[in-house]
Design an enzyme around this catalytic site. Structure first.
Site, PDB file in Angstrom:
ATOM      1  N   ARG A 174       0.797  -1.248  -0.048  1.00 42.75           N
ATOM      2  CA  ARG A 174      -0.092  -0.131  -0.091  1.00 42.75           C
ATOM      3  C   ARG A 174       0.856   1.551  -0.075  1.00 42.75           C
ATOM      4  O   ARG A 174       0.697   2.226  -0.681  1.00 42.75           O
ATOM      5  CB  ARG A 174      -0.874  -0.166   1.138  1.00 42.75           C
ATOM      6  CG  ARG A 174      -1.996  -1.045   1.312  1.00 42.75           C
ATOM      7  CD  ARG A 174      -2.862  -1.080   2.470  1.00 42.75           C
ATOM      8  NE  ARG A 174      -3.612   0.018   2.777  1.00 42.75           N
ATOM      9  CZ  ARG A 174      -4.131   0.348   3.840  1.00 42.75           C
ATOM     10  NH1 ARG A 174      -4.189  -0.262   4.792  1.00 42.75           N
ATOM     11  NH2 ARG A 174      -4.775   1.455   3.979  1.00 42.75           N
ATOM     12  N   CYS A 235      -1.500   6.053   9.032  1.00 44.51           N
ATOM     13  CA  CYS A 235      -1.741   4.686   8.644  1.00 44.51           C
ATOM     14  C   CYS A 235      -2.755   4.804   7.816  1.00 44.51           C
ATOM     15  O   CYS A 235      -2.964   5.826   6.887  1.00 44.51           O
ATOM     16  CB  CYS A 235      -1.957   3.958   9.806  1.00 44.51           C
ATOM     17  SG  CYS A 235      -3.244   4.534  11.052  1.00 44.51           S
TER      18      CYS A 235
END
Length: 276
Positions: A174, A235
């Site tokens: 990611r 995050c």
């Protein structure tokens, strides 16, 4: 010696002297409501995603206001003199977020149960099926601290600051923009000049935090050097970023900031820079 964690053995011996909070959440992509398979005796529910998130934000899990946090903690019977232990059902996923929320509100007698419910169960310790009942209203007082949670503008201004480093707790795919995001409408990639330190890399397979020597090496490998004076953490939605904040705190760093909106916000802002 850890400063912000307590072992399952310690908690077992001190259950009657502390307030225990289950801070577990449903992960992005998981279905249904949060329903743990067992509760540590005496535990109360610390609801990050609903009762303790900002109702006025379209982003998930955003930190609630001082007044909401204070009121919710009082309804849980928490006093300013109490010792609080937070845990989650996955080992260490969202408990650090609860720890950071308390810290941001000026409360320092809060600790994370190392390994959480997962480790507690593995050791064969007792579980119950229901949360405890609150017997009285507490006198918890919130005294917010500046910059524990920061916004996108603060992050944007820090990108070109050589003394500040943002660590991204998402997985490497990611971070590199080659893995799919669990939320729709998100761009791929990462915040420019940030570094990747997946939260899974700081944990053992049992969900316990790795030894301090290993954690320091992981931070060093992620670019944390003596020239860095402020660490920021991001995050997906501000949850696992707090695991990295916990790690950094354990390793002796003190100027720490969590980007509350994290990639849930940055990833949908077309006019904010992205690197891949």
């Amino acid at each position: 010696m850890t400063k912000n964690l307590k072992s399952a053995q310690w908690l077992l011996e001190n259950l009657s002297n502390v307030t225990v909070l289950d801070a577990g959440i449903v992960k992005p992509g998981e279905q249904g409501a949060y329903s743990p398979d067992g509760v540590i005796p005496g535990a109360l529910r610390f609801d990050i995603s609903t009762a303790l998130s900002d109702d006025n934000s379209t982003l998930p899990n955003m930190m609630c206001s001082k007044n909401v946090f204070q009121a919710e903690m009082r309804q849980l019977g928490i006093n300013s003199s109490d010792t609080v232990i937070v845990y989650d059902d996955k080992g260490l996923f969202s408990a650090a977020r609860a720890w950071w929320m308390f810290k941001s509100m000026g409360f320092d007698q809060v600790y994370v149960l190392d390994g959480g419910l997962k480790h507690w169960r593995a050791l064969g310790y007792k579980l119950v099926s229901e949360y405890a009942l609150v017997e009285h209203v507490g006198n918890f007082t919130a005294t917010p601290r500046d910059n524990y949670f920061i916004d996108k503008e603060c992050v944007l201004k820090s990108i070109k600051c050589p003394e500040t480093l943002l660590l991204d707790a998402r997985g490497s795919k990611r971070f590199k923009g080659v893995g799919s995001e669990p939320r729709e409408g998100m761009r791929s990639g990462h915040i420019p000049n940030s570094s990747n330190l997946p939260y899974t890399s700081v944990l053992t397979d049992e969900g316990v935090l790795k030894p301090l020597t290993e954690l320091k090496e992981l931070l060093k490998g992620a670019g944390v050097s003596e020239s860095i004076t402020t660490l920021q953490f991001s995050c997906g939605s501000g949850i696992t970023a707090c695991i990295l904040a916990l790690v950094a705190f354990e390793c002796g760093y003190t100027s720490l900031q969590v980007y509350d909106g994290s990639w849930s916000e940055w990833g949908q802002l077309a006019d904010y820079p992205v690197s891949v």
